[in-house]
Scaffold this motif. Structure first.
Motif, short mmCIF file in Angstrom:
data_model
loop_
_atom_site.label_atom_id
_atom_site.label_comp_id
_atom_site.label_asym_id
_atom_site.label_seq_id
_atom_site.Cartn_x
_atom_site.Cartn_y
_atom_site.Cartn_z
N GLU A 248 -5.94 -1.78 50.12
CA GLU A 248 -7.18 -1.61 50.86
C GLU A 248 -7.35 -2.69 51.92
OE1 GLU A 248 -11.56 -2.23 49.26
OE2 GLU A 248 -10.72 -0.38 48.45
N THR A 249 -8.00 -2.34 53.00
CA THR A 249 -8.41 -3.31 54.03
C THR A 249 -9.91 -3.15 54.24
OG1 THR A 249 -6.28 -3.23 55.17
CG2 THR A 249 -8.15 -4.04 56.43
N ALA A 250 -10.64 -4.24 54.20
CA ALA A 250 -12.09 -4.17 54.39
C ALA A 250 -12.58 -5.48 54.97
CB ALA A 250 -12.79 -3.86 53.07
N VAL A 251 -13.67 -5.40 55.73
CA VAL A 251 -14.27 -6.57 56.36
C VAL A 251 -15.77 -6.59 56.07
CG1 VAL A 251 -14.74 -7.73 58.57
CG2 VAL A 251 -12.52 -6.61 58.19
N HIS A 252 -16.27 -7.78 55.78
CA HIS A 252 -17.70 -7.98 55.55
C HIS A 252 -18.49 -7.32 56.67
CE1 HIS A 252 -21.56 -9.98 55.04
NE2 HIS A 252 -21.12 -10.58 53.94
N ILE A 253 -19.56 -6.64 56.30
CA ILE A 253 -20.32 -5.84 57.27
C ILE A 253 -20.86 -6.69 58.42
CG2 ILE A 253 -22.56 -6.02 56.09
CD1 ILE A 253 -22.87 -2.96 56.74
N ASP A 254 -21.08 -7.99 58.19
CA ASP A 254 -21.61 -8.87 59.24
C ASP A 254 -20.51 -9.42 60.16
OD1 ASP A 254 -24.16 -8.53 58.25
OD2 ASP A 254 -24.07 -10.33 56.98
N TRP A 255 -19.24 -9.14 59.86
CA TRP A 255 -18.15 -9.76 60.62
C TRP A 255 -17.20 -8.73 61.21
CZ3 TRP A 255 -17.66 -14.86 61.86
CH2 TRP A 255 -18.57 -15.73 61.26
N ARG A 256 -17.67 -7.53 61.39
CA ARG A 256 -16.82 -6.48 61.93
C ARG A 256 -16.74 -6.55 63.45
NH1 ARG A 256 -18.45 -1.56 57.69
NH2 ARG A 256 -17.43 -2.58 55.91
N ARG A 257 -15.71 -5.89 63.99
CA ARG A 257 -15.45 -5.81 65.43
C ARG A 257 -15.17 -7.19 66.03
NH1 ARG A 257 -19.08 -1.98 64.04
NH2 ARG A 257 -18.53 0.17 64.61
N ARG A 258 -14.50 -8.04 65.27
CA ARG A 258 -14.10 -9.35 65.76
C ARG A 258 -12.59 -9.56 65.62
NH1 ARG A 258 -19.04 -13.50 64.37
NH2 ARG A 258 -20.70 -11.94 64.18
N GLY A 259 -11.87 -8.47 65.31
CA GLY A 259 -10.42 -8.57 65.20
C GLY A 259 -9.91 -9.00 63.84
N ILE A 260 -10.81 -9.13 62.85
CA ILE A 260 -10.40 -9.61 61.54
C ILE A 260 -9.50 -8.59 60.83
CG2 ILE A 260 -11.23 -10.23 59.23
CD1 ILE A 260 -13.67 -11.49 60.58
N ALA A 261 -9.87 -7.33 60.88
CA ALA A 261 -9.06 -6.30 60.20
C ALA A 261 -7.66 -6.23 60.80
CB ALA A 261 -9.75 -4.93 60.30
N VAL A 262 -7.57 -6.32 62.13
CA VAL A 262 -6.26 -6.27 62.79
C VAL A 262 -5.40 -7.44 62.34
CG1 VAL A 262 -5.06 -6.38 64.99
CG2 VAL A 262 -7.17 -5.04 64.78
N ALA A 263 -5.98 -8.64 62.34
CA ALA A 263 -5.22 -9.83 61.95
C ALA A 263 -4.74 -9.73 60.50
CB ALA A 263 -6.08 -11.08 62.14
N LEU A 264 -5.59 -9.24 59.63
CA LEU A 264 -5.22 -9.11 58.22
C LEU A 264 -4.12 -8.08 58.03
CD1 LEU A 264 -8.81 -9.27 56.70
CD2 LEU A 264 -6.99 -10.95 56.30
N LYS A 265 -4.26 -6.93 58.68
CA LYS A 265 -3.23 -5.89 58.58
C LYS A 265 -1.89 -6.39 59.10
CE LYS A 265 -3.43 -1.92 57.90
NZ LYS A 265 -3.13 -1.07 56.73
N LEU A 266 -1.93 -7.12 60.20
CA LEU A 266 -0.69 -7.66 60.76
C LEU A 266 0.01 -8.58 59.77
CD1 LEU A 266 -1.82 -8.37 64.43
CD2 LEU A 266 0.03 -6.82 63.74
N ARG A 267 -0.77 -9.37 59.02
CA ARG A 267 -0.16 -10.27 58.05
C ARG A 267 0.51 -9.49 56.92
NH1 ARG A 267 -1.79 -15.67 58.47
NH2 ARG A 267 -0.33 -16.04 56.76
N THR A 268 -0.09 -8.38 56.50
CA THR A 268 0.56 -7.59 55.45
C THR A 268 1.87 -7.00 55.96
OG1 THR A 268 -0.58 -5.49 55.98
CG2 THR A 268 -1.66 -6.98 54.42
N LEU A 269 1.90 -6.58 57.22
CA LEU A 269 3.12 -6.01 57.78
C LEU A 269 4.18 -7.09 57.99
CD1 LEU A 269 1.69 -3.45 60.37
CD2 LEU A 269 2.15 -3.17 57.92
N GLN A 270 3.74 -8.28 58.37
CA GLN A 270 4.67 -9.40 58.51
C GLN A 270 5.29 -9.73 57.15
OE1 GLN A 270 2.96 -13.29 59.45
NE2 GLN A 270 4.53 -13.57 61.04
N TYR A 271 4.48 -9.71 56.12
CA TYR A 271 4.99 -9.94 54.76
C TYR A 271 6.02 -8.87 54.38
CZ TYR A 271 5.10 -10.29 49.66
OH TYR A 271 5.51 -10.41 48.35
#
Length: 312
Positions: A248-271
């Motif tokens: 699962e990928t999820a971001v705190h409702i107050d911190w969305r649309r700041r690129g956090i989900a993209v950065a996290l997904k990229l780290r899983t793919l890098q792994y």
């Protein structure tokens, strides 16, 4: 000869299974729900229903319904290819609805691949309304688009956000379970409820229940975005059925649309690439998450269309 609709009998199990495997293999889960439990009521006094349509001395149609939660049922309708468009599906559906209404059912859900256009047209004509689509996605790991990983990490670093792992947090934070649970609660899905045709926020219980379907998250591949002690989002890979798949990928409702989900997904793919994994698969009913996955290199497969019909 007119078709005969009757309750599925034990001596018909093998024949019904052959019909499902040939006519609609993606509904194979109907077999696992066969009536060792038929007429055995659940805590809401609801029970499963299994029907067959016999014509020309063979099973030409199969119908099943099983409880999901109080008043709500899933149904499956399967008709042999050479008996389609002869009214068997309607007969099975009518019989299922009659029996479900006797149990006080208020809503039924049916599912079909988006490739089965005739099935979807049949359900729509009979009052079913689409609620969401669960999309299959697959990625050849070596083709993952990791070009923006450095830029995304730099972008988060400017407001002091770092990306760590659950493995690290388990060592540094005794309350990591409580923090993760709080983050999940604060990160509701943006995908619609498969039983509801209008959007509504998830309840806390529904949100926490998501954690119950996680398979075996890999702590070193469970990435968390945090600012100091504030947890803002997560994305992870998990071990499932002997393979590594996308969690699962999820971001705190107050911190969305700041690129956090993209950065996290990229780290899983890098792994995944660092471990020489060949392919990753996932499913999502969230249009936003599907778009993000495709942007990162995932290829879209079939979608399972969920449709509901009110019996009230």
């Amino acid at each position: 000869m007119d078709p005969v609709i009757a309750t599925l009998s034990p001596h018909e199990y093998a024949e019904a299974e052959r019909l499902i495997r040939v006519a609609c293999p993606e509904r194979i889960e109907s077999i696992s729900r066969r009536p060792e439990t038929q007429k055995l009521a659940d805590e809401d006094n609801q029970y499963s229903i299994f029907l067959v349509a016999r014509q020309s001395n063979r099973i030409a149609g199969y119908g099943a319904a099983w409880p999901q939660r109080k008043g709500r049922f899933r149904i499956a309708l399967i008709v042999a290819e050479d008996h389609q468009r002869r009214g068997l599906g309607s007969l099975l559906l009518d019989r299922l609805v009659d029996e479900l209404q006797e149990q006080g059912a208020t809503l039924v859900q049916a599912r079909a691949s988006d490739a089965r256009t005739e099935t979807l047209a049949f359900l729509h004509k009979r009052g079913f309304v689409e609620t969401n689509r669960m999309i299959d996605l697959a990625l050849v790991v070596k083709e993952a688009n990791l070009a923006s990983i450095h830029a995304s990490t730099e972008r988060l670093a400017s407001p002091g956000i770092v990306i760590t792992t659950l493995a690290c947090e388990q060592e540094r934070n005794p309350d990591y379970r409580g923090r993760l649970r709080a983050l999940v609660i604060a990160s509701p899905y943006d995908c619609p409820d498969p039983y509801v045709t209008t959007s509504r926020p998830s309840s806390e219980a529904e949100t926490v229940a998501r954690m119950g379907v996680w398979s075996t998250p890999i702590p070193e591949a469970f990435f968390i975005a945090r600012q100091g002690d504030r947890w803002m989002g997560y994305s992870f890979l998990e071990a499932r059925d002997g393979r590594v798949s996308v969690g699962e990928t999820a971001v705190h409702i107050d911190w969305r649309r700041r690129g956090i989900a993209v950065a996290l997904k990229l780290r899983t793919l890098q792994y995944a690439r660092s471990r020489a994994l060949v392919e990753l698969t996932t499913r999502t009913a969230s249009p936003g998450m599907a778009a993000l996955n495709i942007k990162l290199g995932f290829r879209r497969g079939n979608a399972e269309v969920r449709m509901v019909k009110s019996l009230e």
